[in-house]
Design a protein around this motif. Structure first.
Motif, short mmCIF file in Angstrom:
data_model
loop_
_atom_site.label_atom_id
_atom_site.label_comp_id
_atom_site.label_asym_id
_atom_site.label_seq_id
_atom_site.Cartn_x
_atom_site.Cartn_y
_atom_site.Cartn_z
N GLY A 2 13.50 -6.06 -16.57
CA GLY A 2 12.54 -4.94 -15.90
C GLY A 2 11.26 -5.60 -16.12
N GLY A 3 10.88 -6.06 -17.34
CA GLY A 3 9.44 -6.52 -17.45
C GLY A 3 9.15 -7.53 -16.65
N ALA A 4 9.93 -8.48 -16.35
CA ALA A 4 9.45 -9.64 -15.53
C ALA A 4 9.31 -9.30 -14.01
CB ALA A 4 10.88 -10.76 -15.57
N ALA A 5 10.31 -8.56 -13.59
CA ALA A 5 10.20 -8.10 -12.22
C ALA A 5 9.12 -6.89 -11.98
CB ALA A 5 11.63 -7.14 -11.88
N THR A 6 8.73 -6.15 -12.82
CA THR A 6 7.55 -5.29 -12.66
C THR A 6 6.43 -6.01 -12.77
OG1 THR A 6 8.95 -3.43 -13.84
CG2 THR A 6 6.63 -3.27 -13.86
N TYR A 7 6.35 -7.05 -13.78
CA TYR A 7 5.03 -7.79 -13.77
C TYR A 7 4.87 -8.49 -12.64
CZ TYR A 7 1.89 -11.03 -16.40
OH TYR A 7 0.94 -11.70 -16.61
N VAL A 8 5.77 -9.30 -12.32
CA VAL A 8 5.57 -9.87 -10.97
C VAL A 8 5.17 -8.89 -9.68
CG1 VAL A 8 6.56 -11.59 -9.01
CG2 VAL A 8 6.90 -11.86 -11.70
N ALA A 9 5.81 -7.86 -9.52
CA ALA A 9 5.74 -7.09 -8.36
C ALA A 9 4.29 -6.52 -8.48
CB ALA A 9 6.80 -5.98 -8.31
N GLU A 10 3.87 -6.23 -9.51
CA GLU A 10 2.52 -5.65 -9.61
C GLU A 10 1.37 -6.44 -9.62
OE1 GLU A 10 3.58 -1.73 -12.65
OE2 GLU A 10 2.66 -3.41 -13.49
N HIS A 11 1.72 -7.70 -9.65
CA HIS A 11 0.62 -8.92 -9.21
C HIS A 11 0.69 -9.17 -7.75
CE1 HIS A 11 0.12 -9.65 -13.42
NE2 HIS A 11 -0.86 -10.24 -13.16
N ALA A 12 1.83 -8.81 -6.95
CA ALA A 12 2.28 -9.34 -5.67
C ALA A 12 1.22 -8.72 -4.64
CB ALA A 12 3.72 -8.94 -5.37
N GLN A 13 0.79 -9.56 -3.72
CA GLN A 13 0.03 -9.20 -2.58
C GLN A 13 0.86 -8.10 -1.66
OE1 GLN A 13 -1.67 -12.34 -0.31
NE2 GLN A 13 -1.83 -13.66 -2.04
N PRO A 14 0.22 -7.30 -0.91
CA PRO A 14 0.87 -6.36 0.03
C PRO A 14 1.71 -7.28 1.08
CG PRO A 14 -1.35 -5.73 -0.30
CD PRO A 14 -1.33 -7.00 -0.87
N GLY A 15 2.90 -6.70 1.25
CA GLY A 15 3.64 -7.33 2.34
C GLY A 15 4.49 -8.49 1.82
N ARG A 16 4.47 -8.92 0.40
CA ARG A 16 4.91 -10.13 -0.14
C ARG A 16 5.64 -9.66 -1.43
NH1 ARG A 16 2.08 -15.16 1.13
NH2 ARG A 16 3.35 -16.19 -0.39
N ARG A 17 5.95 -8.55 -1.67
CA ARG A 17 6.63 -8.08 -2.83
C ARG A 17 8.05 -8.65 -2.96
NH1 ARG A 17 3.76 -3.54 -3.08
NH2 ARG A 17 5.53 -2.36 -1.80
N GLY A 18 8.90 -8.57 -1.82
CA GLY A 18 10.10 -9.04 -1.75
C GLY A 18 10.11 -10.53 -1.94
N TYR A 19 9.17 -11.16 -1.32
CA TYR A 19 9.24 -12.83 -1.41
C TYR A 19 8.73 -13.22 -2.95
CZ TYR A 19 7.42 -17.56 -1.22
OH TYR A 19 7.20 -19.05 -1.40
N ASP A 20 7.88 -12.36 -3.51
CA ASP A 20 7.28 -12.95 -5.00
C ASP A 20 8.47 -12.65 -5.80
OD1 ASP A 20 5.09 -13.65 -3.56
OD2 ASP A 20 3.48 -12.15 -4.78
N THR A 21 9.08 -11.49 -5.84
CA THR A 21 10.23 -10.92 -6.91
C THR A 21 11.31 -11.93 -6.60
OG1 THR A 21 10.58 -9.08 -5.60
CG2 THR A 21 9.13 -8.92 -7.16
N SER A 22 11.47 -12.12 -5.47
CA SER A 22 12.73 -13.07 -5.13
C SER A 22 12.78 -14.33 -6.24
CB SER A 22 13.03 -13.39 -3.76
OG SER A 22 11.96 -14.47 -3.29
N TRP A 23 11.66 -14.63 -6.47
CA TRP A 23 11.82 -16.03 -7.51
C TRP A 23 12.29 -15.49 -8.66
CZ3 TRP A 23 10.85 -20.86 -6.03
CH2 TRP A 23 10.12 -20.95 -4.66
#
Length: 547
Positions: free
Chosen positions: A143-164
């Motif tokens: 939960g920490g890793a997913a939240t952390y990455v999503a909260e850094h992600a650009q709009p329209g890229r959350r799915g792509y960024d968190t997929s890593w």
């Protein structure tokens, strides 16, 4: 806003910012190592059955090993509660520094454990205790890793960024397969040496990975969304209460579990772990071949986590997740039957030519096996046939029968339980004790395993972004972690144990598939009726969008 100039905030350009790239790399790498730690035991569970549990009943020992394996999953939601609360109160970065430290040291300690032969039941008690620590740590990590990455992600890229982040569980499994395979199958040590002391090496190596992971994560900055929330004084003082006792958030937590993560969990574990166990335990494929097949399928399938994460930014997360659950549920039976056909055709032919019936009384369903467990002749007979990868038909004892179990293999009838007589009878009927390598159709086998991985990537690739978007910043870590870890830890993590018990009890090597099929269909129906996508919600805006 005061946070607009924060260098940690994502840029508005089309590519990844330098900070965003660093966040994805560091979070993903650390999480790969954490999954590696957690899945070492999972890969070695059948092997550990002989090391940490009493001899005498192979299926009972295997169920005990799977129960210990499941213990780490059962405790994950409690780790989600403990570390989710800390993450929403203190911050994302420092919380998953703690989780990776707990995970690394508990995994290292497994490599120091005594076995059942030396200390008796103390060995599985110690091992289960360490599995519980691993589960608590993993409950806070994801939960920490997913939240952390999503909260850094650009709009329209959350799915792509968190997929890593979503690739990390599969890559952790792949890393575990490589390290264990290098120890067991490359001539570095003999099988006897691996059984004696070599199995400890993959666990001891985790200390090196721990030090590297901590070093990487210490260089990260806190999430900009969390920093802004704290600066504005809008954080939650009671994340657990706000998450689970206040409407409508508690409703969304329940819907996230039943309508998304439960089905995702069983599809994930069926496509990777249950497929591996089915190859080695049921179809009698040797370890190096099974690891190679699974490893190749993981390599081929892993890029699709990124693809479906990217696609979810375009068309939405929920429809991809639900489609994966539905297609998997509809195709598991024919796909696993095809796996038998292409991997061990001799076993398939033997089963068709040689029907087996077991007429017995005092048959029991054993799930959690321990010193309290008593095994009847029926249980021992079912155990023998199950570990042989054979299906059988259970029938009642004939009237007036004096034996507790009567087994008929083709035209041969055996009374009572006699392992030697069963072995000799099967051999005389042409039973293949192992899968012949030259009979394995590698192309079709890899295609089936690759299809399993596509199902996995469909349900898992978009799930992190989907969960993050369901909950407001002040309780996001806590709220998303619990349904994720119940769905994956309980519904998914219990799959090998429950499926193995169902197979042994029902006498059908495919019967265990009913468990993931029913759960996946439940998720499809609930998700379709009650959930909706929030892919376009702005995590960098205030939480009014969640009202």
């Amino acid at each position: 806003m005061a946070t607009a100039a924060n260098p940690a905030m994502p840029s508005s350009s089309g590519g990844l910012s330098r900070e965003e790239s660093k966040v994805i790399f560091a979070s993903s790498l650390g999480t790969v190592f954490e999954w590696y730690d957690f899945y070492l035991y999972a890969v070695l569970a059948p092997f550990f059955a002989a090391l940490f549990f009493p001899p005498g009943n192979a299926t009972a020992a295997l169920l005990s090993a799977f129960a210990a394996y499941a213990a780490g999953f059962l405790v994950r939601p409690f780790g989600a509660l403990i570390f989710g609360r800390i993450g929403d109160l203190v911050g994302r970065k420092y919380t998953f520094l703690v989780t990776i430290t707990v995970m690394g040291f508990s995994t290292f300690a497994v490599g120091l454990l005594p076995t059942y032969a030396s200390v008796g039941w103390l060995a599985p008690i110690l091992m289960v205790s360490l599995r519980l620590l691993q589960g608590l740590a993993l409950g806070g990590e994801y939960g920490g890793a997913a939240t952390y990455v999503a909260e850094h992600a650009q709009p329209g890229r959350r799915g792509y960024d968190t997929s890593w982040i979503q690739t990390t569980a599969t890559l952790g499994l792949f890393l575990a397969l490589i390290v264990i395979g290098a120890c067991r199958f490359t001539g570095v040590m003999t099988p006897a040496q691996f059984s004696d002391w070599g199995w400890r090496l993959p666990f001891l190596v985790s200390l090196v990975l721990l030090i590297f992971s901590i070093y990487i994560r210490l260089k990260l900055n806190e999430s900009p969304v969390f920093q802004r929330m704290k600066a504005e004084g809008k954080g939650s003082k009671a994340p657990l209460t706000d998450s689970f006792l206040r409407y409508p958030n508690n409703k969304y937590v329940l819907l996230a579990l039943l309508g998304a993560t439960a089905g995702q969990g069983v599809v994930w574990y069926t496509g990777q772990f249950y497929a591996l166990f089915f190859l080695t335990i049921t179809l009698k494929v040797d370890g190096v071949t099974a690891y190679t097949l699974i490893g190749i399928s993981l390599l081929l399938g892993t890029p699709f986590f990124i693809f479906f994460g990217w696609l979810s930014d375009k068309i939405g997360r929920l429809k991809i997740i639900l489609a994966g659950c539905l297609i998997a549920a509809l195709t598991y039976f024919p796909l696993f039957a095809a796996l038998t056909h292409y991997v061990n055709p001799a076993l398939e032919a033997f089963q068709k030519a040689t029907p087996i019936t077991v007429a017995a009384k005092d048959c029991n369903l054993h799930i959690f096996v321990g010193p309290w467990s008593k095994f009847s002749d029926c249980d021992r007979t079912q155990d023998f046939l199950t570990k042989s990868g054979l299906s059988f038909t259970a029938t009642p004892l004939p009237a007036g029968a004096t034996d507790s179990v009567i087994t008929r293999i083709g035209d041969t009838e055996l009374k009572g339980f006699d392992a030697k007589a069963l072995t000799e009878t099967l051999k005389s009927k042409g039973y293949p004790a192992s899968a012949a390598k030259d009979q394995i159709n590698w192309g079709m086998t890899l295609l089936i395993l690759f299809i399993f991985l596509i199902f996995v990537t469909m349900v898992y690739g978009p799930i992190a972004a989907f969960l993050v978007e369901m909950f407001p910043t002040k309780i996001r870590y806590t709220s998303m972690s619990l349904p994720y870890h119940i769905g994956n830890g309980w519904f998914g993590g219990m799959l090998p144990l429950l499926a193995t018990a169902l197979v042994a009890a029902k006498g059908d090597i495919y019967y265990g598939l009913w468990y993931p099929i029913v759960v996946a269909l439940m998720t499809f129906v609930i998700g379709l009726l009650f959930l909706r996508d929030r892919k376009d919600i702005d995590l960098h805006a205030d939480d009014s969008a969640y009202q």
